[in-house]
Motif scaffolding. Structure first.
Motif, PDB file in Angstrom:
ATOM      1  N   ARG A  76     -23.678  -5.269  31.456  1.00  0.00           N
ATOM      2  CA  ARG A  76     -22.784  -4.374  32.174  1.00  0.00           C
ATOM      3  C   ARG A  76     -21.366  -4.915  32.088  1.00  0.00           C
ATOM      4  N   GLY A  77     -20.458  -4.269  32.776  1.00  0.00           N
ATOM      5  CA  GLY A  77     -19.034  -4.516  32.564  1.00  0.00           C
ATOM      6  C   GLY A  77     -18.554  -5.935  32.749  1.00  0.00           C
ATOM      7  N   SER A  78     -19.197  -6.671  33.631  1.00  0.00           N
ATOM      8  CA  SER A  78     -18.692  -8.013  33.923  1.00  0.00           C
ATOM      9  C   SER A  78     -19.041  -9.024  32.840  1.00  0.00           C
ATOM     10  N   GLY A  79     -19.853  -8.644  31.863  1.00  0.00           N
ATOM     11  CA  GLY A  79     -20.043  -9.487  30.700  1.00  0.00           C
ATOM     12  C   GLY A  79     -21.209 -10.439  30.749  1.00  0.00           C
ATOM     13  N   GLY A  80     -21.412 -11.129  29.653  1.00  0.00           N
ATOM     14  CA  GLY A  80     -22.594 -11.944  29.475  1.00  0.00           C
ATOM     15  C   GLY A  80     -22.585 -13.279  30.173  1.00  0.00           C
ATOM     16  N   LEU A  81     -21.469 -13.682  30.756  1.00  0.00           N
ATOM     17  CA  LEU A  81     -21.440 -14.939  31.493  1.00  0.00           C
ATOM     18  C   LEU A  81     -21.679 -14.714  32.991  1.00  0.00           C
ATOM     19  N   ASP A  82     -21.910 -13.483  33.362  1.00  0.00           N
ATOM     20  CA  ASP A  82     -22.219 -13.148  34.750  1.00  0.00           C
ATOM     21  C   ASP A  82     -23.727 -13.030  34.893  1.00  0.00           C
ATOM     22  N   GLY A  83     -24.318 -13.941  35.627  1.00  0.00           N
ATOM     23  CA  GLY A  83     -25.758 -13.957  35.773  1.00  0.00           C
ATOM     24  C   GLY A  83     -26.332 -12.709  36.417  1.00  0.00           C
ATOM     25  N   ASN A  84     -25.509 -11.976  37.146  1.00  0.00           N
ATOM     26  CA  ASN A  84     -25.990 -10.757  37.805  1.00  0.00           C
ATOM     27  C   ASN A  84     -26.365  -9.666  36.801  1.00  0.00           C
ATOM     28  N   ASN A  85     -25.958  -9.847  35.553  1.00  0.00           N
ATOM     29  CA  ASN A  85     -26.270  -8.854  34.530  1.00  0.00           C
ATOM     30  C   ASN A  85     -27.628  -9.064  33.883  1.00  0.00           C
ATOM     31  N   TYR A  86     -28.329 -10.125  34.273  1.00  0.00           N
ATOM     32  CA  TYR A  86     -29.581 -10.460  33.611  1.00  0.00           C
ATOM     33  C   TYR A  86     -30.777 -10.091  34.470  1.00  0.00           C
ATOM     34  N   ASP A  87     -31.827  -9.706  33.798  1.00  0.00           N
ATOM     35  CA  ASP A  87     -33.008  -9.197  34.485  1.00  0.00           C
ATOM     36  C   ASP A  87     -34.142 -10.200  34.565  1.00  0.00           C
ATOM     37  N   TYR A  88     -34.200 -11.092  33.605  1.00  0.00           N
ATOM     38  CA  TYR A  88     -35.328 -12.024  33.530  1.00  0.00           C
ATOM     39  C   TYR A  88     -34.801 -13.446  33.356  1.00  0.00           C
ATOM     40  N   TRP A  89     -35.431 -14.372  34.066  1.00  0.00           N
ATOM     41  CA  TRP A  89     -34.986 -15.761  34.082  1.00  0.00           C
ATOM     42  C   TRP A  89     -36.153 -16.710  33.834  1.00  0.00           C
ATOM     43  N   GLY A  90     -35.812 -17.823  33.181  1.00  0.00           N
ATOM     44  CA  GLY A  90     -36.787 -18.892  33.055  1.00  0.00           C
ATOM     45  C   GLY A  90     -36.796 -19.765  34.296  1.00  0.00           C
ATOM     46  N   GLN A  91     -37.645 -20.773  34.268  1.00  0.00           N
ATOM     47  CA  GLN A  91     -37.815 -21.630  35.436  1.00  0.00           C
ATOM     48  C   GLN A  91     -36.812 -22.786  35.455  1.00  0.00           C
ATOM     49  N   GLY A  92     -36.138 -23.019  34.351  1.00  0.00           N
ATOM     50  CA  GLY A  92     -35.125 -24.053  34.270  1.00  0.00           C
ATOM     51  C   GLY A  92     -35.637 -25.363  33.716  1.00  0.00           C
ATOM     52  N   THR A  93     -34.709 -26.129  33.143  1.00  0.00           N
ATOM     53  CA  THR A  93     -35.010 -27.468  32.645  1.00  0.00           C
ATOM     54  C   THR A  93     -33.881 -28.396  33.077  1.00  0.00           C
ATOM     55  N   GLN A  94     -34.239 -29.575  33.548  1.00  0.00           N
ATOM     56  CA  GLN A  94     -33.260 -30.499  34.083  1.00  0.00           C
ATOM     57  C   GLN A  94     -32.574 -31.266  32.956  1.00  0.00           C
ATOM     58  N   VAL A  95     -31.249 -31.311  33.025  1.00  0.00           N
ATOM     59  CA  VAL A  95     -30.449 -32.144  32.127  1.00  0.00           C
ATOM     60  C   VAL A  95     -29.686 -33.134  32.987  1.00  0.00           C
TER      61      VAL A  95
END
Length: 126
Positions: free
Chosen positions: A103-122
């Motif tokens: 959507r308009g706010s672009g790809g660096l805005d997490g609100n535009n994403y529908d599916y997420w992974g569980q994360g990996t620690q760095v």
């Protein structure tokens, strides 16, 4: 069931490198924008980079530009984030996310994403 799984995190010394992977299952990755995000303790989630479904459009946040590289292999249903010249302030949990359309706010805005992974620690530390 649609699933994203991150891997490749770990402990690395300052100046070192890691390559994160984001593997997709249960859906056709070819049709999705994939973004990478991170969240450090006590801080807000921040967008790092995203890549279009075709791989033609790529964008980076200023704070990782020149150090991180995003890429995708649709045949392997995997998106990568190569991270070089790591700094202690890069320490965070790193997430990948998928969006059918941005959507308009672009790809660096997490609100535009529908599916997420569980994360990996760095963790970047000497």
């Amino acid at each position: 069931q649609l699933q994203l799984v991150e891997s490749g995190g770990g402990l690395v010394q300052p100046g070192g490198s890691l390559r994160l992977s984001c593997a997709a299952s249960g859906f056709n990755l070819d049709y999705y924008v994939i973004g990478w995000f991170r969240q450090a303790p006590g801080k807000e989630r921040e967008g790092l980079s995203y890549i279009s479904s075709s791989g033609i459009t790529i964008n980076y946040a200023d704070y990782v530009k020149g150090r991180f590289t995003i890429s995708r292999d649709n045949d392997k249903k995997t998106v990568y984030l190569q991270m070089n010249s790591l700094k202690p302030e890069d320490t965070a949990v790193y997430y990948c996310a998928a969006a059918r359309y941005l959507r308009g706010s672009g790809g660096l805005d997490g609100n535009n994403y529908d599916y997420w992974g569980q994360g990996t620690q760095v963790t970047v530390s000497s």
